[in-house]
Design an enzyme around this catalytic site. Structure first.
Site, PDB file in Angstrom:
ATOM      1  N   CYS A 121      -7.484 -27.678   7.823  1.00 30.99           N
ATOM      2  CA  CYS A 121      -6.204 -26.955   8.003  1.00 30.99           C
ATOM      3  C   CYS A 121      -5.369 -27.660   9.072  1.00 30.99           C
ATOM      4  O   CYS A 121      -5.856 -28.540   9.784  1.00 30.99           O
ATOM      5  CB  CYS A 121      -6.485 -25.508   8.397  1.00 30.99           C
ATOM      6  N   GLY A 147     -11.280   4.130  -0.776  1.00 30.26           N
ATOM      7  CA  GLY A 147     -12.315   4.932  -0.129  1.00 30.26           C
ATOM      8  C   GLY A 147     -13.537   4.147   0.296  1.00 30.26           C
ATOM      9  O   GLY A 147     -14.583   4.723   0.608  1.00 30.26           O
ATOM     10  N   ASP A 179       0.881  -1.164   0.000  1.00 32.59           N
ATOM     11  CA  ASP A 179       0.000   0.000   0.000  1.00 32.59           C
ATOM     12  C   ASP A 179       0.925   1.222   0.000  1.00 32.59           C
ATOM     13  O   ASP A 179       2.078   1.121   0.423  1.00 32.59           O
ATOM     14  CB  ASP A 179      -0.877  -0.038   1.277  1.00 32.59           C
ATOM     15  N   GLY A 220      -0.747   6.240   2.092  1.00 28.31           N
ATOM     16  CA  GLY A 220      -1.795   7.234   2.306  1.00 28.31           C
ATOM     17  C   GLY A 220      -2.743   6.839   3.417  1.00 28.31           C
ATOM     18  O   GLY A 220      -2.975   7.578   4.364  1.00 28.31           O
ATOM     19  N   CYS A 269      -7.031 -27.615  12.498  1.00 27.96           N
ATOM     20  CA  CYS A 269      -8.206 -28.482  12.639  1.00 27.96           C
ATOM     21  C   CYS A 269      -7.830 -29.970  12.588  1.00 27.96           C
ATOM     22  O   CYS A 269      -8.507 -30.805  13.190  1.00 27.96           O
ATOM     23  CB  CYS A 269      -9.228 -28.159  11.557  1.00 27.96           C
ATOM     24  N   HIS A 295      -5.819 -21.064  11.133  1.00 26.38           N
ATOM     25  CA  HIS A 295      -7.166 -21.495  10.737  1.00 26.38           C
ATOM     26  C   HIS A 295      -7.933 -20.380  10.019  1.00 26.38           C
ATOM     27  O   HIS A 295      -8.518 -20.597   8.962  1.00 26.38           O
ATOM     28  CB  HIS A 295      -7.963 -21.951  11.969  1.00 26.38           C
ATOM     29  N   CYS A 342     -13.286 -28.091   8.016  1.00 27.06           N
ATOM     30  CA  CYS A 342     -11.969 -27.518   7.705  1.00 27.06           C
ATOM     31  C   CYS A 342     -10.879 -28.575   7.887  1.00 27.06           C
ATOM     32  O   CYS A 342     -10.898 -29.345   8.848  1.00 27.06           O
ATOM     33  CB  CYS A 342     -11.696 -26.333   8.638  1.00 27.06           C
ATOM     34  N   ASP A 381      -7.873  -7.375   0.292  1.00 29.14           N
ATOM     35  CA  ASP A 381      -6.971  -7.597   1.430  1.00 29.14           C
ATOM     36  C   ASP A 381      -7.639  -7.098   2.700  1.00 29.14           C
ATOM     37  O   ASP A 381      -8.487  -6.184   2.626  1.00 29.14           O
ATOM     38  CB  ASP A 381      -5.670  -6.803   1.226  1.00 29.14           C
TER      39      ASP A 381
HETATM   40  O1  LIG Z   1      -8.623   4.263  -0.295  1.00 26.49           O
HETATM   41  C1  LIG Z   1      -7.659   3.595   0.122  1.00 26.49           C
HETATM   42  N1  LIG Z   1      -6.404   3.857  -0.312  1.00 26.49           N
HETATM   43  C2  LIG Z   1      -5.328   3.142   0.136  1.00 26.49           C
HETATM   44  N2  LIG Z   1      -5.433   2.166   1.032  1.00 26.49           N
HETATM   45  C3  LIG Z   1      -6.681   1.868   1.548  1.00 26.49           C
HETATM   46  C4  LIG Z   1      -6.790   0.882   2.550  1.00 26.49           C
HETATM   47  C5  LIG Z   1      -8.042   0.612   3.082  1.00 26.49           C
HETATM   48  N3  LIG Z   1      -8.430  -0.229   4.088  1.00 26.49           N
HETATM   49  C6  LIG Z   1      -9.758  -0.019   4.222  1.00 26.49           C
HETATM   50  N4  LIG Z   1     -10.518  -0.616   5.140  1.00 26.49           N
HETATM   51  C7  LIG Z   1      -9.880  -1.402   6.166  1.00 26.49           C
HETATM   52  C8  LIG Z   1     -10.912  -1.617   7.228  1.00 26.49           C
HETATM   53  N5  LIG Z   1     -10.338  -2.532   8.199  1.00 26.49           N
HETATM   54  C9  LIG Z   1     -11.369  -3.516   8.555  1.00 26.49           C
HETATM   55  C10 LIG Z   1     -10.844  -4.421   9.636  1.00 26.49           C
HETATM   56  O2  LIG Z   1     -10.367  -3.687  10.749  1.00 26.49           O
HETATM   57  C11 LIG Z   1      -9.331  -2.743  10.423  1.00 26.49           C
HETATM   58  C12 LIG Z   1      -9.824  -1.781   9.356  1.00 26.49           C
HETATM   59  N6  LIG Z   1     -10.247   0.862   3.335  1.00 26.49           N
HETATM   60  C13 LIG Z   1      -9.188   1.301   2.621  1.00 26.49           C
HETATM   61  C14 LIG Z   1      -9.093   2.276   1.634  1.00 26.49           C
HETATM   62  C15 LIG Z   1      -7.835   2.559   1.111  1.00 26.49           C
HETATM   63 ZN   LIG Z   2      -9.166 -25.085  10.324  1.00 25.87          ZN
END
Ligand SMILES: O=c1[nH]cnc2cc3nc(NCCN4CCOCC4)[nH]c3cc12
Ligand SMILES: [Zn+2]
Length: 370
Positions: A306, A216, A92, A95, A309, A335, A304, A266
């Site tokens: 894995c 976003g 990443d 940002g 498991c 897991h 599962c 991801d």
């Molecule tokens: O616009 C983005 N630009 C560059 N990287 C990102 C990463 C990003 N990650 C999330 N959401 C992550 C939400 N997670 C869910 C689980 O708990 C931690 C946060 N939204 C994202 C948007 C962007």
């Molecule tokens: Zn498992």
């Protein structure tokens, strides 16, 4: 090198099958990518990641820029060598972490001034700086430097932010030289506004990146709004390039994303909740620390196979968490990651066999989703 082959698109949804080829190997899509924020997928060795079928992992430019710093990773010969991972890595651009981790940051046309969340020292990242750092890391897929705008935000704020992100993307593309070994993805912004998503997508596509992220999203908005904006945005994205939805990693979000034409996703979710004792199973999430599992000698999930498991019971894993033993976090992580990676493998097979929507319906019913 970088190649994306679109192998099949479903007839009854936008779900599609693809294959990405990079210098460090192939990636079958749709794919879930485990997050290794600070050059490690927490508690896992690279061998264990390969055993569970991980094809590519993520790392974060912001975190590695702060610690250990690019000098150390450069001396190590890049991130692959430093962390002993010889498959693909995606980074990443920094940002998102700047906006989510550091405070009193100042966004200017030039870049972002912020204070390190570790020692408060003054830092600055620009589109060019982000590309330079990712170049030193040596990741196979790198992200343009962007602003992930907060939610909710006004149309005016998102318009201004999205257009600056477009100008930053142009600067990233102009600054990126290592095109044979690193592939730059653009990130489409626009908040929850369809008109702004259309502008961002069209302008990004005109810049001709090798792949595109939908940014976003997964920023606290309701899932229905996420899927509506996602569905609208993917229609403006080229069929012959990968589509990467950032920050998504629970079963429902992954199914909804694949159904709307997403190829890559991801999230820290499966590894983060594992360390807290929340386990993903086909019957939904279970809190393994709960006393009800004290003498339950069944495996975490009867469907599962894995490593966890096959070798350990709920009672044993609950015991490990109960006495704060590190092995508990490791076994739950193995897991949870396997669960999502295996689910994505089943999703790929269901697209191949034209039964994706049926598979989704069956999965939701067992999992307890609506
Ligand atoms: O616009 C983005 N630009 C560059 N990287 C990102 C990463 C990003 N990650 C999330 N959401 C992550 C939400 N997670 C869910 C689980 O708990 C931690 C946060 N939204 C994202 C948007 C962007
Ligand atoms: Zn498992």
């Amino acid at each position: 090198m970088f190649k994306f082959e679109l192998l099949k698109t479903s007839k009854d949804s936008k779900a599609r099958l693809g294959k990405i080829t990079t210098n460090h190997g192939e990636i079958e899509t749709p794919i879930f990518m485990p997050v290794g924020t600070r050059a490690t997928v927490k508690t896992m060795t690279p061998e264990e990641l390969k055993d569970i079928g991980a094809q590519i992992i993520l790392s974060n430019t912001y975190h590695l820029f702060l610690r250990p710093g690019t000098e150390i990773i450069e001396k190590a010969g890049g991130l692959h060598k430093f962390m002993n991972w010889d498959k693909p890595i995606l980074t990443d651009s920094g940002g998102f972490q700047v906006f989510s981790l550091s405070d009193n940051r100042k966004i200017t046309e030039e870049g972002v001034h912020f204070r390190s969340h570790i020692d408060g020292s003054k830092m600055f990242i620009s589109p060019e700086k982000s590309i330079d750092i990712q170049n030193i890391l040596g990741s196979d897929i790198i992200m343009a430097f962007d602003e992930c705008a907060p939610y909710p935000a006004s149309h005016e704020y998102i318009d201004h932010s999205m257009r600056r992100t477009l100008r930053w993307a142009e600067r990233c593309k102009n600054h990126h030289k290592n095109v044979d070994n690193q592939t730059l993805f653009g990130i489409i912004q626009g908040g929850m506004y369809k008109d702004l998503r259309e502008i961002s997508a069209k302008e990004m596509v005109d810049m001709d990146f090798k792949g595109y992220s939908i940014g976003g999203l997964s920023v606290g908005e309701p899932i229905d709004l996420m899927t509506e904006i996602l569905d609208y945005t993917t229609d403006f994205m080229p069929e012959n390039k990968p589509r990467y939805l950032m920050g998504v990693g629970s079963p429902d979000y992954l199914f909804e994303a694949v159904e709307r034409g997403v190829d890559m996703a991801d999230c820290v979710l499966p590894t983060r909740i594992a360390r807290n004792g929340t386990v993903l199973t086909h019957q939904g999430r279970i809190p393994i620390k709960n006393a009800i599992y004290k003498d339950d000698f069944s495996r975490l999930d009867d469907e599962c196979d894995c490593y966890t498991c096959r070798n350990y019971s709920k009672a044993y894993i609950r015991h490990l968490f109960n006495v704060d033993e590190i092995l508990g976090m490791r076994l739950a992580t193995i897991h949870n990651l396997y669960f999502l990676i295996d689910m994505m493998k089943n999703i790929r097979e269901s697209i191949k066999g034209d039964y994706f929507l049926e598979y989704k319906k069956d999965f939701y019913k067992k999992y307890g989703y609506k």
